[in-house]
Design an enzyme around this catalytic site. Structure first.
Site, short mmCIF file in Angstrom:
data_model
loop_
_atom_site.label_atom_id
_atom_site.label_comp_id
_atom_site.label_asym_id
_atom_site.label_seq_id
_atom_site.Cartn_x
_atom_site.Cartn_y
_atom_site.Cartn_z
N PHE A 189 0.81 -1.23 0.00
CA PHE A 189 0.00 0.00 0.00
C PHE A 189 0.84 1.27 0.00
CE2 PHE A 189 0.94 -0.44 4.52
CZ PHE A 189 1.19 0.88 4.90
N LYS A 213 -1.30 -7.47 -9.14
CA LYS A 213 -2.27 -7.36 -8.06
C LYS A 213 -1.91 -6.15 -7.20
CE LYS A 213 -2.71 -8.65 -3.87
NZ LYS A 213 -3.54 -7.52 -3.36
N GLU A 216 -5.04 -3.87 -2.00
CA GLU A 216 -6.48 -3.67 -1.87
C GLU A 216 -6.81 -2.39 -1.11
OE1 GLU A 216 -5.06 -6.23 1.58
OE2 GLU A 216 -4.68 -6.05 -0.58
N LYS A 217 -5.79 -1.77 -0.50
CA LYS A 217 -6.02 -0.54 0.25
C LYS A 217 -6.00 0.71 -0.63
CE LYS A 217 -4.18 -2.29 4.64
NZ LYS A 217 -3.90 -3.67 4.19
N SER A 266 5.30 -7.09 3.62
CA SER A 266 5.74 -7.54 4.95
C SER A 266 6.52 -8.84 4.87
CB SER A 266 4.52 -7.74 5.85
OG SER A 266 3.78 -8.88 5.43
N CYS A 321 9.73 1.51 3.36
CA CYS A 321 10.63 0.40 3.72
C CYS A 321 12.06 0.91 3.89
CB CYS A 321 10.56 -0.71 2.69
SG CYS A 321 11.15 -0.25 1.06
N GLU A 421 9.41 -3.83 13.10
CA GLU A 421 9.33 -2.69 12.20
C GLU A 421 8.05 -1.91 12.54
OE1 GLU A 421 9.66 -1.66 7.44
OE2 GLU A 421 8.73 -3.55 8.05
#
Length: 538
Positions: A189, A213, A216-217, A266, A321, A421
């Site tokens: 996201f 893909k 979805e957020k 993640s 990240c 994290e």
């Protein structure tokens, strides 16, 4: 071409049937036809075989504006049949696209980058609305992805093989790089434009077809980029987009027609995808979590270092990240704390659309709750809370997922806030008595995305560069993310796979080597020899 207009303006997006860009969040307690029709109008479509098609899925996920909780759109959980249709479309498009001259594929990318530049403001507004980052940061999101597109425009050179003439008497050998086939990308996201642009432009310019893909957020930017790619001339089926969560991810890992998977996200998801994809014979590149450190030497330039720590620690609300989340002060942090506090307090937290906002909200209520719990765990374990951003309220955006800049000092490596994290606007301050101790602290951490040092000593900088165990090293640079001529070289638990994103490694990931040995001469009648061929004359 669709036009992505601002709040309350009418739009015409083939992938989204909503009539307005922004609207109040709402739920429907009845099954009235009007309510059902309105819900359908919010749905984001899939892209399959060049057509933006509405999913038959009954289940959807609301895409919420993190600053207001307004429903921006709804993402369908793509059905298995729709996923298979996307794979079939990519398979069907591959032979023709593979045989399309690389110069033609480059020209599509040249047009694509031109269209991204044309629509960069619209892309940035969508990112801010769905993801929450400030408009300035959203422009940076798009631009860093655009640089990868520009790099892909030179694929003819990047994809060159090797040639040796006369390796034996009258025999030549050469290698060529060929596309793999159908490839796939699974996106996070936090960079709705940059990460998709890390993936599919390199893949398709190498001659592959692709299934993407998005998160979805915040799927809107990926859908807009797909529109632009098609406007640029990308043929039907070369790029396909499916939406969903675990089921779609597992389908990507399991489908035998998908040859390679790119993932950013993640560690839990990344290791699952790496293990499952590799077990099914796929190439996988998986960029995962991080705990990026900066060593601050006593001789570092004070203003430049403080500005860098604040910018890299709190920018994008810490949802990078490569966020600089941990500063290790050689000789102690006390002399630096006042400057950090002054600069952090001066940052404005607000909706990303506000022109003077420095930090926007974090992505979800759940993300905010997790960040706050990790901050509290640090306090409970003995860390000193210099600045607490947990209870911030932004006037006019009281429902937003806001966390203000937070600073924890006297953090040690056994604290949960250090081991995990945080992925929020939280800067941890640690102490070391020497450069050697500071390097050891960083090298003991399981992650290896990036690390920086701030110093005016060339000796200290060279020692750090040589001994640090991190894939990307900054010397007086807080976020050392390389430009696409190089590759994004995270290491240790931050990366799984053999070939990194973009740069030469990215081209290698999306191609396979074929070596050809050829001989063109009149052969004397030697009869049949069953001995192993050698390069020596006989």
């Amino acid at each position: 071409m669709s036009r992505f207009l601002l709040s309350q303006a009418k739009i015409n997006r083939p992938w989204h049937k909503a009539q307005v860009f922004s609207f109040s969040a709402m739920r429907f307690s009845t099954a009235s036809s009007a309510a059902v029709d309105h819900q359908k109008s919010l749905r984001v479509t899939n892209l399959i075989g060049g057509q933006f098609t509405e999913s038959r899925a009954q289940s959807v996920i609301d895409v919420l504006n993190p600053a207001t909780q307004e429903v921006v759109s709804q993402v369908p959980l793509t059905t298995n049949e729709e996923f298979k249709a996307a794979v079939e479309a990519a398979k069907k498009a591959f032979p023709s696209w593979k045989n399309t001259p690389v110069t033609t594929r480059q020209r599509v990318m040249l047009k694509f980058q031109e269209l991204i530049r044309r629509d960069i403001d619209k892309l940035a507004m969508n990112i801010t609305t769905e993801q929450g980052k400030t408009l300035r940061d959203a422009h940076g999101d798009v631009f860093r992805g655009l640089e990868v597109v520009e790099h892909a425009c030179g694929m003819g050179t990047l994809q060159m093989g090797e040639y040796v003439s006369n390796v034996s008497s009258g025999i030549d050998t050469y290698s060529i790089r060929e596309p793999l086939g159908v490839c796939a990308g699974i996106c996070p996201f936090n960079f709705p434009a940059m990460i998709p642009l890390w993936m599919f432009p390199v893949a398709v310019t190498c001659g592959n077809t692709f299934i993407l893909k998005p998160s979805e957020k915040d799927p809107g930017a990926a859908m807009m980029l797909a529109e632009l790619a098609m406007e640029a001339g990308l043929p039907d089926g070369v790029l396909n987009i499916v939406h969903g969560t675990n089921d779609v991810v597992n389908n990507i890992c399991d489908d035998s027609h998908i040859k390679a998977i790119s993932f950013v996200g993640s560690n839990t998801a990344g290791m699952h995808i790496y293990a499952r994809g590799a077990a099914n014979g796929k190439r996988v590149q998986s960029n995962m979590g991080a705990k990026n450190h900066a060593i601050v030497m006593p001789d570092a330039n004070v203003d430049a270092t403080l500005n860098a720590l604040v910018a890299a620690g709190f920018g994008a609300a810490g949802q990078r990240c490569m966020a600089l989340s941990t500063a290790v002060f050689v000789g102690g942090s006390q002399s630096w704390e006042e400057g950090l506090l002054e600069r952090a307090k001066a940052l404005k937290v607000s909706a990303g659309t506000e022109p003077d906002a420095d930090l926007g909200p974090v992505i979800t209520k759940q993300a905010k709750s997790r960040i706050c719990k990790l901050i509290q765990s640090g306090v409970d374990n003995g860390a000193r809370l210099i600045l607490d951003g947990r209870d911030i309220v932004v006037p006019g955006y009281e429902s937003g997922n806001f966390v203000g800049p937070t600073i924890l000092a006297d953090v040690t490596s056994n604290m949960e806030c250090y081991e995990e994290e945080i992925f929020g606007p939280v800067l941890l301050c640690m102490q070391a008595d020497s450069l050697e101790e500071a390097i050891n602290i960083i090298n003991r951490n399981k992650y290896g995305n990036g690390a920086s040092i701030f110093t005016t000593s060339g000796v200290a900088a060279r020692k750090f560069q040589h001994e640090i165990e991190a894939g990307q090293v900054g010397i007086n640079v807080p976020i050392p993310v390389p430009l696409p001529f190089f590759s994004f070289t995270g290491s240790k638990a931050s990366f799984a796979g053999d070939l990194n994103f973009y740069g030469k490694a990215g081209v290698q990931f999306f191609t396979q080597i074929k070596t050809v040995t050829q001989q063109w001469k009149d052969l004397p009648g030697q009869g049949v020899s069953l001995a192993m061929p050698t390069s020596q004359k006989t």
